[in-house]
Design a protein around this motif. Structure first.
Motif, PDB file in Angstrom:
ATOM      1  N   LEU A  96       0.830  -1.194   0.000  1.00 13.70           N
ATOM      2  CA  LEU A  96       0.000   0.000   0.000  1.00 13.70           C
ATOM      3  C   LEU A  96       0.869   1.251   0.000  1.00 13.70           C
ATOM      4  CD1 LEU A  96      -2.889   1.191   0.313  1.00 13.70           C
ATOM      5  CD2 LEU A  96      -2.502   1.148   2.778  1.00 13.70           C
ATOM      6  N   ASN A  97       0.477   2.223  -0.809  1.00 14.84           N
ATOM      7  CA  ASN A  97       1.166   3.515  -0.842  1.00 14.84           C
ATOM      8  C   ASN A  97       0.578   4.401   0.249  1.00 14.84           C
ATOM      9  OD1 ASN A  97       2.388   5.910  -1.411  1.00 14.84           O
ATOM     10  ND2 ASN A  97       1.470   6.185  -3.434  1.00 14.84           N
ATOM     11  N   THR A  98       1.371   4.688   1.278  1.00 10.60           N
ATOM     12  CA  THR A  98       0.892   5.506   2.402  1.00 10.60           C
ATOM     13  C   THR A  98       1.227   6.978   2.226  1.00 10.60           C
ATOM     14  OG1 THR A  98       2.938   5.034   3.628  1.00 10.60           O
ATOM     15  CG2 THR A  98       1.042   3.604   4.030  1.00 10.60           C
ATOM     16  N   GLY A  99       1.778   7.347   1.073  1.00 11.09           N
ATOM     17  CA  GLY A  99       2.068   8.749   0.809  1.00 11.09           C
ATOM     18  C   GLY A  99       0.897   9.411   0.106  1.00 11.09           C
ATOM     19  N   GLY A 100       1.140  10.550  -0.473  1.00 12.98           N
ATOM     20  CA  GLY A 100       0.106  11.252  -1.218  1.00 12.98           C
ATOM     21  C   GLY A 100      -0.945  11.869  -0.315  1.00 12.98           C
ATOM     22  N   ASN A 101      -2.075  12.174  -0.921  1.00 15.45           N
ATOM     23  CA  ASN A 101      -3.175  12.825  -0.205  1.00 15.45           C
ATOM     24  C   ASN A 101      -4.084  11.750   0.376  1.00 15.45           C
ATOM     25  OD1 ASN A 101      -5.734  14.137   0.350  1.00 15.45           O
ATOM     26  ND2 ASN A 101      -4.949  15.887  -0.791  1.00 15.45           N
ATOM     27  N   ARG A 102      -4.025  11.569   1.677  1.00 13.23           N
ATOM     28  CA  ARG A 102      -4.793  10.505   2.315  1.00 13.23           C
ATOM     29  C   ARG A 102      -6.298  10.780   2.291  1.00 13.23           C
ATOM     30  NH1 ARG A 102      -2.630   6.318   1.804  1.00 13.23           N
ATOM     31  NH2 ARG A 102      -3.761   5.386   3.551  1.00 13.23           N
ATOM     32  N   ALA A 103      -6.680  12.057   2.245  1.00 12.52           N
ATOM     33  CA  ALA A 103      -8.103  12.376   2.176  1.00 12.52           C
ATOM     34  C   ALA A 103      -8.693  11.883   0.861  1.00 12.52           C
ATOM     35  CB  ALA A 103      -8.314  13.880   2.332  1.00 12.52           C
ATOM     36  N   LEU A 104      -7.956  12.062  -0.248  1.00 10.10           N
ATOM     37  CA  LEU A 104      -8.429  11.575  -1.536  1.00 10.10           C
ATOM     38  C   LEU A 104      -8.461  10.051  -1.559  1.00 10.10           C
ATOM     39  CD1 LEU A 104      -6.686  13.971  -4.083  1.00 10.10           C
ATOM     40  CD2 LEU A 104      -9.109  13.837  -3.524  1.00 10.10           C
ATOM     41  N   ASP A 105      -7.458   9.428  -0.961  1.00  7.56           N
ATOM     42  CA  ASP A 105      -7.439   7.971  -0.884  1.00  7.56           C
ATOM     43  C   ASP A 105      -8.660   7.461  -0.128  1.00  7.56           C
ATOM     44  OD1 ASP A 105      -5.841   5.336  -1.095  1.00  7.56           O
ATOM     45  OD2 ASP A 105      -6.250   5.488   1.043  1.00  7.56           O
TER      46      ASP A 105
END
Length: 366
Positions: free
Chosen positions: A295-304
């Motif tokens: 799982l990619n835990t980076g980026g925008n977590r709200a969008l995820d």
């Protein structure tokens, strides 16, 4: 990213460095923002510091900054943390038609460490390192409908959390007043009906009844605020003219949250960049003969989170999303892997829809 072509540097009588390739001196003004002051440093295309000044934050800060910058007609700004402490300044500059780049605080800290070998951060040095960045940084755009949607969704989250807290407290009070307590899915109407049958026998129970009435009034108030907030979101979504709302599993709140966090979709030239930002692209974690992804835990977590909810709803409600999920299960993937694959596919759909919305808006404005 502003591309700077190869140039030769020469001194003029004002000791400025002139880009003789184009004949125009382009000055970068780096700004290190704080709550009470902003420090600005101007550098030329060769990276030489020309001037610096500290501005006290007040109603006239931007006006003073623009007067100070008048000597450099060809200029651009680089603001550290344009989404944080520098948001107000960056937005005022962008609204005035200035070219503004957002320099993340982590990048400027890394540059300071590499340049000095330490982590000391005087404001002028911070502003200088911010100004020296020539990377492909995000251009700050004036706030638009997406900003309104993000503010409304953040307010909605606050109201929902407050509602949960009130209901939990009301449950605790009713538990001591009613045999067996209140039902789990408690609403203001159900609580009012239950409280009509309570007859306090002690002074403590009278106090509990008073607290329950206060909590019920709070619950009704928050319910009204949630309804008003959702009505505002519907109006804002209508003004945004997006086709996202026809996507199965995507309601008003999720659509508003998605648009609010994505902002200007043109900031993502390719779908791969968008997918990386939404955290829906799994990362390769293979080792030796073992091929696996994590799982990619980076980026925008709200969008995820938004895409996760859409995927769960589509898997539950049937349709093309469920068909795709079941096909991945049949291929031997675990339920979690199949769900992540669906989220990745949904990211592609959302990106194409937002791109199509953008093209439609341009055509309508032409």
């Amino acid at each position: 990213m502003v591309h700077i072509p190869p140039y030769e540097v020469a001194h003029d009588h004002d000791h400025l460095y002139v880009d003789t390739w184009s004949g125009v001196q382009v000055i970068t003004i780096g700004i290190d923002p704080h709550k009470s002051s902003h420090t600005a440093v101007a550098v030329d295309t060769a990276g030489h510091q020309l001037a610096q000044r500290r501005f006290v934050v007040n109603a006239g800060t931007v006006r003073q900054l623009m007067r100070w910058c008048e000597r450099w007609p060809e200029r651009r700004f680089a603001v550290e943390g344009a989404k944080g402490l520098g948001r107000s300044l960056a937005q005022q500059l962008a609204s005035a038609g200035e070219q503004v780049a957002d320099v993340p605080s982590t990048l400027s800290a890394r540059a300071r460490l590499l340049a000095t070998g330490g982590n000391r951060k005087p404001d002028a040095a911070d502003a200088l390192h911010v100004a020296l960045f020539r990377h492909d940084l995000r251009t700050v755009e004036p706030e638009d409908q997406s900003t309104i949607l993000r503010l409304l969704t953040e307010r909605h989250a606050d109201l929902v959390n407050e509602r949960i807290r009130i209901i939990n407290r009301l449950h605790a009070v009713l538990r001591d007043l009613l045999p067996g307590g209140a039902p789990t899915r408690l609403s203001a109407e159900k609580a009012a009906t239950l409280m009509k049958g309570i007859h306090p026998a002690t002074a403590a129970d009278c106090c509990r009844c008073d607290l329950a009435r206060d909590l019920l009034a709070d619950l009704r108030r928050v319910d009204r605020q949630v309804r008003d907030n959702e009505a505002q979101m519907r109006d804002a979504l209508a003004a945004a003219r997006t086709a996202l709302t026809v996507l199965p599993g995507l309601g008003t709140v999720l659509a508003a949250k998605l648009l609010g966090h994505v902002g200007d979709v043109t900031g993502f030239p390719t779908v791969d960049l968008f997918v990386s930002y939404t955290s829906t692209a799994p990362l390769d974690a293979s080792s030796g003969k073992n091929t696996r992804h994590r799982l990619n835990t980076g980026g925008n977590r709200a969008l995820d989170c938004v895409l996760h909810i859409i995927a769960v709803c589509q898997i539950r409600d049937g349709g093309r999303g469920q068909d795709y999920y079941l096909r991945k299960i049949a291929e031997g993937k675990t339920p979690a892997e199949a769900r992540r694959a669906l989220k990745r596919r949904l990211s592609n759909v959302v990106y194409r829809t937002l791109k199509r919305d953008h093209r439609t808006a341009i055509a309508a404005a032409a």
